[in-house]
Design an enzyme around this catalytic site. Sequence first.
Site, PDB file in Angstrom:
ATOM      1  N   ARG A   1       0.815  -1.220   0.000  1.00  0.00           N
ATOM      2  CA  ARG A   1       0.000   0.000   0.000  1.00  0.00           C
ATOM      3  C   ARG A   1       0.848   1.270   0.000  1.00  0.00           C
ATOM      4  NH1 ARG A   1      -4.861  -1.334   4.364  1.00  0.00           N
ATOM      5  NH2 ARG A   1      -5.727  -3.151   3.263  1.00  0.00           N
TER       6      ARG A   1
ATOM      7  N   LYS B   1       7.570 -14.388  10.342  1.00  0.00           N
ATOM      8  CA  LYS B   1       7.146 -14.637  11.719  1.00  0.00           C
ATOM      9  C   LYS B   1       6.575 -13.363  12.347  1.00  0.00           C
ATOM     10  CE  LYS B   1      10.221 -12.167  14.026  1.00  0.00           C
ATOM     11  NZ  LYS B   1       9.889 -11.165  15.047  1.00  0.00           N
TER      12      LYS B   1
END
Length: 308
Positions: free
Chosen positions: A37, A90
């Site tokens: 974005r 992660k």
Amino acid sequence: MAPIRVAIVGLGKIARDQHLGAIEATDGIELVAVASRHAKLDDIACFHEIGDLLASDVKFDAVSLCTPPVGRFEQAKAALDAGKHVMLEKPPGATLSEVYALEKLAKAKGVSLFSTWHSRAAAAVEPARALLAKRKIRSVAVEWKEDVRHWHPGQAWIWEPGGLGVFDPGINALSIVTRILPESFHLTRSELTFPANRAAPIAASLSFETDSGVPVSAEFDWRQTGPQTWDIRAETDEGPIVLTHGGSRLFVDGKSAIVEEDREYRNLYRDFVTLVAESRSDADFSPLVHVADAFMLGRRIQTDVFED
């Protein structure tokens, strides 16, 4: 075999610091697209969101998700539904139920799901695991303390529910401990320190016990300035085994055994290439289970307001 064509979703700090260079340095994989974005790359197909990428005519085989954990489930599900292999930064997700749902979906679609733990890919982790398998362990102590302002400048999402707070780095330590110990362990005590103005903890003090009763302690703190501490110390019947610098250095019985530069993400992408080639998944969520337990069992302690 032709290189795996991978698209990165989320071109933030971790993608720029680690993923881009690791992809470029790894045989068998190439970057063909980005969905972000707030950022773009020159000479690479760029899209605002993963939906735009999936609807485009860009040919790609896999997605590497480098977005924050909250909201990642929908992105991973969309990629898996489209038959793409998925690599998860992660922590693999914001909740346990969603990551197990992704594992089930990947199996149903016949594609690879890779829940990555970059600290497990550090140089000293596997040698330490082999040594500990041969010794009687008396205790394990983890000290994982760093400066949040240095590593996460201006990143508000880490302080929101699902952002994990100090467990964002602390889960790295847990990923190593779950790998190197020859038996499983469970949480017995959790104290979580929250700034008065934040929804996620800035420090954690944990106690665990292995199946045979070996004590394991962990101290996580995001307020350390100066030199950073990423140490795991196992006391054994033959002397101490110590991993430092996040698992890249190993000391055995007080003597230096391994000192190696950071190759963690290159190792992860090498493993991802192998998983895809062999039609396998690697989805170990045990570090996230321990974090969830810490929140479930955690006694809340309030501390001073924290500002970036």
